[in-house]
Design an enzyme around this catalytic site. Structure first.
Site, mmCIF file in Angstrom:
data_model
loop_
_atom_site.group_PDB
_atom_site.id
_atom_site.type_symbol
_atom_site.label_atom_id
_atom_site.label_comp_id
_atom_site.label_asym_id
_atom_site.label_seq_id
_atom_site.Cartn_x
_atom_site.Cartn_y
_atom_site.Cartn_z
ATOM 1 N N SER A 119 18.518 83.463 60.513
ATOM 2 C CA SER A 119 17.496 84.301 59.868
ATOM 3 C C SER A 119 18.076 85.557 59.232
ATOM 4 O O SER A 119 17.392 86.240 58.489
ATOM 5 C CB SER A 119 16.416 84.689 60.881
ATOM 6 O OG SER A 119 16.995 85.361 61.988
ATOM 7 N N CYS A 177 11.081 84.509 77.709
ATOM 8 C CA CYS A 177 11.623 85.764 77.212
ATOM 9 C C CYS A 177 10.537 86.362 76.319
ATOM 10 O O CYS A 177 9.875 85.628 75.594
ATOM 11 C CB CYS A 177 12.881 85.435 76.408
ATOM 12 S SG CYS A 177 13.442 86.702 75.302
ATOM 13 N N ILE A 242 5.774 81.177 57.468
ATOM 14 C CA ILE A 242 4.572 81.324 58.272
ATOM 15 C C ILE A 242 4.136 82.786 58.212
ATOM 16 O O ILE A 242 4.940 83.690 58.485
ATOM 17 C CB ILE A 242 4.839 80.965 59.762
ATOM 18 C CG1 ILE A 242 5.564 79.626 59.906
ATOM 19 C CG2 ILE A 242 3.549 81.043 60.570
ATOM 20 C CD1 ILE A 242 4.807 78.418 59.474
ATOM 21 N N TYR A 478 17.093 75.878 70.168
ATOM 22 C CA TYR A 478 18.422 76.287 70.624
ATOM 23 C C TYR A 478 19.420 75.802 69.572
ATOM 24 O O TYR A 478 20.322 75.017 69.829
ATOM 25 C CB TYR A 478 18.748 75.699 71.998
ATOM 26 C CG TYR A 478 17.898 76.231 73.133
ATOM 27 C CD1 TYR A 478 17.195 77.423 73.000
ATOM 28 C CD2 TYR A 478 17.803 75.549 74.342
ATOM 29 C CE1 TYR A 478 16.411 77.924 74.036
ATOM 30 C CE2 TYR A 478 17.026 76.043 75.392
ATOM 31 C CZ TYR A 478 16.332 77.221 75.232
ATOM 32 O OH TYR A 478 15.574 77.701 76.259
HETATM 33 C C1 LIG Z 1 17.099 85.529 74.747
HETATM 34 C C2 LIG Z 1 16.379 84.324 74.222
HETATM 35 C C3 LIG Z 1 15.392 83.727 74.999
HETATM 36 C C4 LIG Z 1 14.706 82.603 74.545
HETATM 37 N N1 LIG Z 1 13.737 82.051 75.325
HETATM 38 C C5 LIG Z 1 13.027 80.983 74.868
HETATM 39 C C6 LIG Z 1 11.958 80.418 75.619
HETATM 40 O O1 LIG Z 1 11.635 80.870 76.719
HETATM 41 N N2 LIG Z 1 11.299 79.349 75.106
HETATM 42 C C7 LIG Z 1 11.618 78.812 73.888
HETATM 43 O O2 LIG Z 1 10.985 77.854 73.472
HETATM 44 N N3 LIG Z 1 12.624 79.330 73.159
HETATM 45 C C8 LIG Z 1 13.323 80.407 73.604
HETATM 46 N N4 LIG Z 1 14.312 80.941 72.823
HETATM 47 C C9 LIG Z 1 14.601 80.333 71.517
HETATM 48 C C10 LIG Z 1 13.633 80.840 70.457
HETATM 49 O O3 LIG Z 1 12.396 80.145 70.561
HETATM 50 C C11 LIG Z 1 14.200 80.598 69.057
HETATM 51 O O4 LIG Z 1 15.400 81.307 68.916
HETATM 52 C C12 LIG Z 1 13.211 80.996 67.965
HETATM 53 O O5 LIG Z 1 13.613 80.424 66.746
HETATM 54 C C13 LIG Z 1 13.109 82.492 67.830
HETATM 55 O O6 LIG Z 1 12.191 82.864 66.857
HETATM 56 P P1 LIG Z 1 12.385 84.297 66.147
HETATM 57 O O7 LIG Z 1 11.295 84.484 65.191
HETATM 58 O O8 LIG Z 1 12.620 85.323 67.192
HETATM 59 O O9 LIG Z 1 13.789 84.074 65.444
HETATM 60 P P2 LIG Z 1 14.312 84.260 63.932
HETATM 61 O O10 LIG Z 1 15.791 84.384 64.102
HETATM 62 O O11 LIG Z 1 13.589 85.332 63.210
HETATM 63 O O12 LIG Z 1 13.945 82.869 63.277
HETATM 64 C C14 LIG Z 1 14.393 81.631 63.778
HETATM 65 C C15 LIG Z 1 14.372 80.603 62.639
HETATM 66 O O13 LIG Z 1 13.051 80.473 62.124
HETATM 67 C C16 LIG Z 1 12.998 80.933 60.772
HETATM 68 N N5 LIG Z 1 11.803 81.769 60.660
HETATM 69 C C17 LIG Z 1 11.621 83.000 61.204
HETATM 70 N N6 LIG Z 1 10.407 83.449 60.897
HETATM 71 C C18 LIG Z 1 9.807 82.494 60.153
HETATM 72 C C19 LIG Z 1 8.534 82.398 59.537
HETATM 73 N N7 LIG Z 1 7.650 83.393 59.631
HETATM 74 N N8 LIG Z 1 8.242 81.283 58.837
HETATM 75 C C20 LIG Z 1 9.137 80.284 58.721
HETATM 76 N N9 LIG Z 1 10.361 80.322 59.292
HETATM 77 C C21 LIG Z 1 10.693 81.421 59.997
HETATM 78 C C22 LIG Z 1 14.274 81.714 60.553
HETATM 79 O O14 LIG Z 1 14.659 81.737 59.188
HETATM 80 C C23 LIG Z 1 15.236 80.988 61.446
HETATM 81 O O15 LIG Z 1 15.690 79.812 60.819
HETATM 82 C C24 LIG Z 1 15.019 82.062 73.273
HETATM 83 C C25 LIG Z 1 15.998 82.675 72.489
HETATM 84 C C26 LIG Z 1 16.687 83.790 72.952
HETATM 85 C C27 LIG Z 1 17.749 84.416 72.101
#
Ligand SMILES: Cc1cc2nc3c(=O)[nH]c(=O)nc-3n(C[C@H](O)[C@H](O)[C@H](O)COP(=O)(O)OP(=O)(O)OC[C@H]3O[C@@H](n4cnc5c(N)ncnc54)[C@H](O)[C@@H]3O)c2cc1C
Ligand SMILES: *[C@@H]1O[C@H](CO)[C@@H](O)[C@H](O)[C@H]1NC(C)=O
Ligand SMILES: *[C@@H]1O[C@H](CO)[C@@H](O)[C@H](O)[C@H]1NC(C)=O
Ligand SMILES: *[C@@H]1O[C@H](CO)[C@@H](O)[C@H](O)[C@H]1NC(C)=O
Ligand SMILES: *[C@@H]1O[C@H](CO)[C@@H](O)[C@H](O)[C@H]1NC(C)=O
Ligand SMILES: *[C@@H]1O[C@H](CO)[C@@H](O)[C@H](O)[C@H]1NC(C)=O
Length: 536
Positions: A119, A177, A242, A478
């Protein structure tokens, strides 16, 4: 702000830019973009607070703000031309329209937790920009309707808090988390402590608003069921941006129970984990017991190590009923009333997320992660218990690494009842549990990273006989680039990652992608590829 020019002039200029070999040399990518935004959005853009170029003193702070993996913040990691923080939906639309017109590669960020930094870093295409949704984080809860509209930039912790504010008996079944961006999180599934009872976050989405590849805003009805299917688990940034999810709330009891019981190898940890593998997916659906596994110093033996297995649980009910359930299904753990903490659902969220006891729920409104590391992770799904000898080999490998961690996450219950093709997330009936392998480190450096990569890749090889095969399944949230990346030239899927993340749903994802984004505007290292023209 740059003064508005006529849009025809803008498009003529754009045409020239598009036919130029590269935009990289242009010092005015940002200016062109701002000009185009002005032409395409009814809301003007507050440049000083919405644009951050690398020459701005706040650039790194904004870039770092939600980025979770330090591996992708090192100086050598590719940096965006600028970061844009939209204040309105219309800004997101304009950002898509203008990126497309100007031929600028766009990455979208909600919570920044992507394991491979997709991202906020593009290793694949440059130049690129980041559209960061951090300022779009409203959460509108409607208890009477049993639903909420949540904006992509909100964290799952904020969503939980806003529900709790209105009701003590409603919740939402997403991540453990609490700093995950709800925008990215749900695109890959979103599992948490209530998955055995209610399924994934993505299983509980009833509508959405997205910006498609043409810059249009679409809700479920306007996008149609195929497109709506694809966004609920087909992975981030392939099918549009989204803006909002409409989620269905689920009932939670006023009193829930949590516990963490830890056993070392000396306390029979291996046998106990073998037993857990046989029961974890068959337990009462109100009970979720995950196991957190890591090496630790061995008590009373200087320099020697043991393995700690921590049984970390949420039960949707009181301690007395929990003890009965445990006596009937998993007496080997030896759970006692003293181990149990009766609490409210929102406090169980804080407990599971490992906030210190007594932390007020308002901490969830900070929307921040509590730690950042250099890390590399992988996942596996297990369909047969791993024998004790297999576990013992695993312990030997954990002893060799500086800071490794494994989490075994139980399936069964509702996860088995939902058909594999209901949404793109396919890991359902027959899965006993998921494994997450993580290795963490604190210092940058290619050699250091290579050493940890080597360790986790060998561990992954070692696990081959014990986990799912054909395909060897993996959790798309992941994200793991070891599984293959799109070809830089033509974006054809380079490896088997599609079937690992989505199994048979991958083919349908490719078909939907080819229909809704035929020009492959939304793309990254593992975005869903478009069918070659000949086979369309
Ligand atoms: C510390 C930690 C704990 C976690 N715990 C869990 C857990 O308990 N359960 C679980 O299921 N997962 C967990 N995850 C994984 C997590 O669900 C994914 O990393 C998820 O993609 C994070 O979403 P984000 O918006 O924070 O990430 P971002 O890095 O912002 O986005 C992730 C991906 O989605 C895309 N994206 C972001 N926003 C949008 C949008 N609005 N529309 C379309 N695409 C978009 C980005 O371009 C990127 O490819 C964990 C990750 C970490 C680092
Ligand atoms: C930073 O660079 C951009 C062009 O890339 C320029 O338009 C802008 O004025 C510069 N800002 C500062 C603060 O120097
Ligand atoms: C750049 O940084 C300064 C200081 O943080 C800020 O005041 C300014 O508005 C920023 N943006 C631009 C476009 O210069
Ligand atoms: C951003 O993160 C990088 C990598 O950890 C670090 O070197 C840098 O100092 C950070 N910058 C800011 C402003 O936080
Ligand atoms: C799950 O699969 C097993 C066989 O592997 C089958 O007996 C059972 O009925 C399935 N359950 C559901 C809910 O489909
Ligand atoms: C990508 O595909 C093109 C055309 O099919 C091919 O020439 C090129 O070698 C491939 N690149 C990689 C990195 O696989």
């Amino acid at each position: 702000m740059v003064s508005p020019k006529s849009s025809s002039m803008c498009s003529m200029f754009l045409f020239l830019v598009l036919s130029a070999a590269s935009l990289a040399a242009s010092a005015s990518v940002q200016e062109n973009f701002i000009q185009c935004l002005d032409d395409n959005s009814e809301f003007s853009v507050p440049i000083a607070t919405a644009f951050f170029t690398p020459n701005n003193s706040s650039f790194t702070t904004v870039l770092n703000s939600s980025a979770q993996n330090l591996r992708y913040l090192v100086p050598s990691a590719p940096k965006p031309e600028f970061i844009f923080l939209p204040m309105h939906e219309a800004h997101v639309q304009a950002a898509v329209i203008c990126s497309k017109k100007l031929g600028i590669h766009l990455r979208v960020r909600s919570g920044g937790h992507d394991y491979e930094g997709l991202s906020y870093v593009s290793e694949l295409i440059s130049p690129f920009i980041i559209v960061d949704l951090a300022k779009l984080r409203s959460v509108d809860v409607d208890i009477a309707d049993n639903s909420a509209w949540v904006q992509a930039g909100a964290t799952n912790g904020e969503v939980y808090y806003r529900i709790y504010e209105k009701s003590k008996v409603h919740g939402f079944p997403a991540g453990l988390c609490t700093s995950l961006g709800i925008g990215g999180h749900i695109t890959g599934g979103a599992y948490g402590t209530m998955m055995r009872k209610y399924g994934l976050g993505a299983d509980n989405v009833i509508d959405a608003r997205i910006v498609d590849a043409n810059g249009n805003i679409l809700d479920r009805e306007a996008m149609g069921e195929d497109h709506f299917w694809a966004i609920r688990g087909g992975g981030g940034a392939s099918f549009g941006v989204i803006l909002w999810w409409k989620i269905k709330l689920v009932p939670v009891p006023e009193t829930v129970t949590v516990f963490t019981v830890t056993r070392t190898l000396e306390q029979g940890g291996t046998k106990l984990l073998y037993k857990w593998q046989q029961v974890a997916d068959k337990l009462d659906e109100d009970l979720f017991i995950r196991v957190i596994i890591s090496p630790a110093p061995k008590a009373g033996a200087k320099g020697e190590k043991t393995i700690t297995t921590s049984y970390n649980a949420l039960f949707l009910g009181g301690a007395d009923r929990l003890l009965q359930v445990m006596k009937g299904s998993f007496p080997e753990l030896g759970l006692t009333k003293k181990d149990c903490l009766e609490t409210s659902w929102i406090k169980s969220v804080l407990y599971i997320a490992q906030f210190p006891s007594g932390t007020p729920p308002e901490v969830l409104l900070q929307g921040k992660s509590t730690f950042k590391n250099y890390f590399k992770a992988k996942s596996d799904f297990v369909r047969e218990p791993i024998p004790e000898t297999g576990l013992e080999g695993l312990w030997q490998r954990l002893f060799q690494e500086d800071s490794p961690l494994m989490i075994f996450n139980p399936y069964g219950g509702m996860m088995s009842k939902i058909p594999e093709s209901e949404i793109p997330f396919p890991h359902r009936n027959g899965t006993l549990f998921k494994i997450q392998y993580v290795t963490l480190w604190e210092e940058p450096g290619d050699q250091i990273q290579a050493k940890h990569f080597d360790w986790i890749r060998k561990l992954y090889n070692y696990m081959t006989p014990y986990v799912s095969s054909f395909p060897r399944e993996a959790y798309v949230n992941y994200r793991d680039l070891d599984l293959g990346i799109n070809n830089h030239t033509n974006f054809v899927q380079a490896s088997s990652w599609g079937n690992r993340y989505f199994k048979d749903n991958f083919d349908r994802l490719v078909k939907v992608k080819s229909k809704v984004d035929p020009d492959n505007f939304f793309r990254h290292e593992q975005s869903i590829p478009v069918l070659p023209v000949s086979s369309k």
